[in-house]
Design a protein around this motif. Structure first.
Motif, PDB file in Angstrom:
ATOM      1  N   ASP A  59      40.670  50.458  34.616  1.00 63.94           N
ATOM      2  CA  ASP A  59      40.654  49.030  34.272  1.00 63.94           C
ATOM      3  C   ASP A  59      41.757  48.275  35.018  1.00 63.94           C
ATOM      4  OD1 ASP A  59      39.310  47.019  32.829  1.00 63.94           O
ATOM      5  OD2 ASP A  59      40.841  46.996  31.270  1.00 63.94           O
ATOM      6  N   ASP A  60      42.347  48.909  36.022  1.00 65.41           N
ATOM      7  CA  ASP A  60      43.420  48.300  36.814  1.00 65.41           C
ATOM      8  C   ASP A  60      42.802  47.351  37.832  1.00 65.41           C
ATOM      9  OD1 ASP A  60      45.495  47.637  38.515  1.00 65.41           O
ATOM     10  OD2 ASP A  60      46.231  49.683  38.761  1.00 65.41           O
ATOM     11  N   ASP A  61      42.953  46.034  37.629  1.00 64.67           N
ATOM     12  CA  ASP A  61      42.302  45.057  38.506  1.00 64.67           C
ATOM     13  C   ASP A  61      43.170  44.642  39.690  1.00 64.67           C
ATOM     14  OD1 ASP A  61      44.164  43.248  37.476  1.00 64.67           O
ATOM     15  OD2 ASP A  61      42.748  42.330  36.088  1.00 64.67           O
ATOM     16  N   GLU A  62      44.304  45.335  39.889  1.00 65.18           N
ATOM     17  CA  GLU A  62      45.151  45.032  41.041  1.00 65.18           C
ATOM     18  C   GLU A  62      45.193  46.160  42.058  1.00 65.18           C
ATOM     19  OE1 GLU A  62      49.036  43.838  39.794  1.00 65.18           O
ATOM     20  OE2 GLU A  62      48.344  41.895  39.053  1.00 65.18           O
ATOM     21  N   GLN A  63      44.932  47.393  41.628  1.00 67.10           N
ATOM     22  CA  GLN A  63      45.046  48.539  42.524  1.00 67.10           C
ATOM     23  C   GLN A  63      43.778  49.396  42.573  1.00 67.10           C
ATOM     24  OE1 GLN A  63      47.828  49.507  44.556  1.00 67.10           O
ATOM     25  NE2 GLN A  63      48.378  47.389  44.113  1.00 67.10           N
ATOM     26  N   ASN A  64      42.721  48.976  41.905  1.00 65.84           N
ATOM     27  CA  ASN A  64      41.514  49.792  41.835  1.00 65.84           C
ATOM     28  C   ASN A  64      40.280  48.912  41.972  1.00 65.84           C
ATOM     29  OD1 ASN A  64      39.229  51.313  40.367  1.00 65.84           O
ATOM     30  ND2 ASN A  64      40.808  52.874  40.626  1.00 65.84           N
ATOM     31  N   LEU A  69      36.150  45.017  39.765  1.00 63.04           N
ATOM     32  CA  LEU A  69      34.783  44.690  39.365  1.00 63.04           C
ATOM     33  C   LEU A  69      34.731  44.329  37.881  1.00 63.04           C
ATOM     34  CD1 LEU A  69      32.101  44.537  40.864  1.00 63.04           C
ATOM     35  CD2 LEU A  69      31.667  46.914  40.238  1.00 63.04           C
ATOM     36  N   HIS A  70      35.512  45.022  37.053  1.00 63.75           N
ATOM     37  CA  HIS A  70      35.632  44.649  35.637  1.00 63.75           C
ATOM     38  C   HIS A  70      36.069  43.184  35.529  1.00 63.75           C
ATOM     39  CE1 HIS A  70      36.667  49.051  34.200  1.00 63.75           C
ATOM     40  NE2 HIS A  70      35.481  48.958  34.771  1.00 63.75           N
ATOM     41  N   TRP A  71      37.105  42.829  36.284  1.00 66.77           N
ATOM     42  CA  TRP A  71      37.667  41.478  36.223  1.00 66.77           C
ATOM     43  C   TRP A  71      36.616  40.443  36.610  1.00 66.77           C
ATOM     44  CZ3 TRP A  71      38.275  37.251  39.272  1.00 66.77           C
ATOM     45  CH2 TRP A  71      39.226  36.305  38.892  1.00 66.77           C
ATOM     46  N   GLU A  72      35.880  40.704  37.665  1.00 68.55           N
ATOM     47  CA  GLU A  72      34.863  39.742  38.119  1.00 68.55           C
ATOM     48  C   GLU A  72      33.749  39.581  37.089  1.00 68.55           C
ATOM     49  OE1 GLU A  72      35.504  40.658  42.906  1.00 68.55           O
ATOM     50  OE2 GLU A  72      33.500  40.842  42.016  1.00 68.55           O
ATOM     51  N   MET A  73      33.350  40.665  36.445  1.00 71.69           N
ATOM     52  CA  MET A  73      32.292  40.577  35.436  1.00 71.69           C
ATOM     53  C   MET A  73      32.774  39.831  34.203  1.00 71.69           C
ATOM     54  SD  MET A  73      30.565  44.336  35.850  1.00 71.69           S
ATOM     55  CE  MET A  73      29.256  44.014  34.672  1.00 71.69           C
ATOM     56  N   THR A 432      42.648  42.610  46.132  1.00 78.05           N
ATOM     57  CA  THR A 432      42.285  42.084  44.821  1.00 78.05           C
ATOM     58  C   THR A 432      42.647  40.603  44.684  1.00 78.05           C
ATOM     59  OG1 THR A 432      44.361  42.913  43.859  1.00 78.05           O
ATOM     60  CG2 THR A 432      42.438  44.339  43.707  1.00 78.05           C
ATOM     61  N   ASP A 433      43.775  40.182  45.237  1.00 77.47           N
ATOM     62  CA  ASP A 433      44.125  38.758  45.199  1.00 77.47           C
ATOM     63  C   ASP A 433      43.086  37.934  45.942  1.00 77.47           C
ATOM     64  OD1 ASP A 433      46.396  39.289  43.746  1.00 77.47           O
ATOM     65  OD2 ASP A 433      47.786  39.097  45.444  1.00 77.47           O
ATOM     66  N   ARG A 434      42.702  38.399  47.128  1.00 77.43           N
ATOM     67  CA  ARG A 434      41.703  37.681  47.923  1.00 77.43           C
ATOM     68  C   ARG A 434      40.356  37.646  47.195  1.00 77.43           C
ATOM     69  NH1 ARG A 434      39.914  40.181  53.657  1.00 77.43           N
ATOM     70  NH2 ARG A 434      39.091  41.730  52.195  1.00 77.43           N
ATOM     71  N   ALA A 435      39.980  38.786  46.591  1.00 78.81           N
ATOM     72  CA  ALA A 435      38.703  38.872  45.898  1.00 78.81           C
ATOM     73  C   ALA A 435      38.649  37.933  44.690  1.00 78.81           C
ATOM     74  CB  ALA A 435      38.452  40.311  45.448  1.00 78.81           C
ATOM     75  N   LYS A 436      39.734  37.900  43.919  1.00 78.76           N
ATOM     76  CA  LYS A 436      39.744  37.041  42.729  1.00 78.76           C
ATOM     77  C   LYS A 436      39.613  35.567  43.109  1.00 78.76           C
ATOM     78  CE  LYS A 436      42.450  40.249  39.893  1.00 78.76           C
ATOM     79  NZ  LYS A 436      43.747  40.503  39.223  1.00 78.76           N
ATOM     80  N   ALA A 437      40.289  35.170  44.175  1.00 81.36           N
ATOM     81  CA  ALA A 437      40.196  33.773  44.622  1.00 81.36           C
ATOM     82  C   ALA A 437      38.776  33.455  45.089  1.00 81.36           C
ATOM     83  CB  ALA A 437      41.196  33.519  45.746  1.00 81.36           C
ATOM     84  N   ALA A 438      38.179  34.378  45.873  1.00 83.78           N
ATOM     85  CA  ALA A 438      36.833  34.149  46.381  1.00 83.78           C
ATOM     86  C   ALA A 438      35.811  34.112  45.253  1.00 83.78           C
ATOM     87  CB  ALA A 438      36.470  35.250  47.383  1.00 83.78           C
TER      88      ALA A 438
END
Length: 453
Positions: A59-64, A69-73, A432-438
């Motif tokens: 469930d680590d949304d910064e290193q995994n 994917l959990h965070w995006e969902m 992960t930073d780039r993905a969350k922003a996108a």
């Protein structure tokens, strides 16, 4: 008259697709063959039933990547992740859930939704018209599987998937076993004691490997060509690759101290993870197997602490079907030859509960937007979902296409970062930073597409 979206299959992908489309105002019918038509792996007629592990992994949304994917969902109002959070069990840094209440809650939420109907019965052939999502998963029925193969003009691809056994907690000898997460990982005491550990000496490990290799295994039909998915290899297949393979895999002894004998370092450790909230059931982590039932009981009772183990479920193996998505699907997950049909979930060639649900989330939104006459922008490739869908709909090499978990190898590189192990932490954080922003920008672009809570 409202156009209806039909979804074949009520697993992770089908449930998530229905939830997303219904929240956009589209009428949805879920066609689930269970309980009228059973499979060997399912136990109930509930939607979203977990048939293998009870873990959604890290469930680590910064290193995994799977944690991302959990965070995006969650950000997209995902039913599967919301329900998993409701029924979370201690599992160190992983997201494990109480499987029966999880499926019951998913089923209740879908039944209660005013835009969703559930029809029980088998759909044995691809429909000729309408709006459809095929989310039948790895256990697609024989009839529908044959029709999919005929429609795609090529043989069905397949691999073998295995299930780990589940043990009754009160049959485990706690004078030998102890509770501890590897490296005491977790913010709370429950998280730091989320796993049950059974230690082995070198002699015990060697005897276990001997028994494992000599055990009677399930034999497949002559001419069977399906392969194993590397992320879910049976333990006996791993042992056949070398006697030390398991000790460097699911039985690695690192990060653990035997509470009964702190001065003695175990040669190997078998871990069990809580399988329900009551703590009455534990599954043996990484112990997927194709051993026959009688052999399983004999071999697993050689594990210290499990000598008197009673099994709520023994392991098993089944054949999973998936399609060659890079050649068959467009970037909207539509079957090129029949664009009124989308595919979602594990049948598309993603592997894992989370990945399957994620592809259901995208397929549901894409189908609903099409029905509403709106244009859904493509998922950003720099997000976890975008990287995954890009892989299965064109990024992967079609000739060697095999099921894939989400991983950072699917992401476009971030320029200017150090390579190698020393730079990995910074690199993953940049991904992960780039993905969350996108992903946040992509969700914001859908302001005209109503998605209710």
């Amino acid at each position: 008259m409202t156009k209806t979206l039909h979804i074949i299959g009520g697993g992770m992908a089908g449930s998530e697709a229905a939830w997303q489309a219904a929240n956009m105002g589209v009428h949805v019918v879920i066609h689930e063959m269970r309980p009228k038509v059973e499979t060997f792996a399912h136990r109930t007629g509930n939607l979203g039933e977990m048939v293998c592990s009870n873990s959604f992994r890290s469930d680590d949304d910064e290193q995994n990547a799977v944690g991302l994917l959990h965070w995006e969902m969650r950000a997209a109002n995902g039913l599967i992740m919301h329900t998993a959070d409701q029924h979370r069990l201690p599992a160190g840094g992983a997201l494990a859930v109480d499987r029966d209440p999880f499926a019951e809650t998913v089923t209740a939420a879908l039944r209660a939704h005013p835009n969703i109907e559930i029809e029980h019965g088998e759909i044995a052939a691809l429909p000729d018209d309408g709006h459809w999502i095929v989310a039948t998963g790895p256990l697609t029925s024989e009839g529908l599987g044959a029709d999919i193969a005929a429609a795609t003009g090529r043989d069905a691809l397949a691999f073998f998937d295995a299930i780990a056994p589940i043990v009754y907690a009160d049959s485990i000898d706690m004078n030998i076993a102890w509770m501890q997460s590897r490296y005491d990982k977790g913010e709370t005491e429950d998280e730091q004691r989320a796993y049950l550990n059974c230690p082995m000496t070198r002699d015990q490990y060697e005897a276990f490997i001997d028994a494992l290799l000599a055990s009677e295994k399930t034999q497949f039909h002559e001419g069977e060509t399906a392969q194993y998915f590397d992320g879910c290899l049976p333990i006996e297949v791993m042992a056949e690759r070398g006697r030390e393979t398991l000790r460097h895999g699911p039985m690695k002894p690192v990060g653990l101290t035997n509470a009964h004998d702190p001065e003695t370092k175990p040669y190997a450790v078998v871990q069990l993870r809580r399988d329900n909230a009551l703590g009455t059931l534990f599954n043996i982590v990484g112990f997927q197997t194709k051993m026959k039932y009688g052999a399983q009981a004999d071999v697993f009772r050689r594990i210290p602490g499990l000598e008197e183990a009673r099994f709520a479920r023994l392991g098993g193996i089944h054949r999973n079907t998936f399609i060659n998505s890079p050649t068959l699907l467009d970037n909207q997950m539509r079957l090129r030859s029949r664009p009124h049909i989308r595919f979602a979930g594990q049948i598309t060639g993603v592997e894992g509960y989370v990945e399957s649900a994620a592809m259901g989330l995208l397929a549901g939104r894409m189908a609903a937007a099409e029905i509403l006459g709106q244009t859904l922008p493509p998922p950003p490739q720099d997000s976890a979902m975008g990287a995954l869908i890009h892989h299965i709909t064109g990024g992967a090499e079609a000739k060697s296409f095999q099921p894939m978990n989400v991983n950072f190898g699917l992401f476009r590189p971030v320029e200017g970062l150090k390579g190698g192990r020393r730079g990995r932490k910074d690199r993953y954080k940049a991904y992960t930073d780039r993905a969350k922003a996108a992903w946040s920008d992509w969700l914001a672009q859908q302001g005209s597409v109503p998605v209710s809570a």
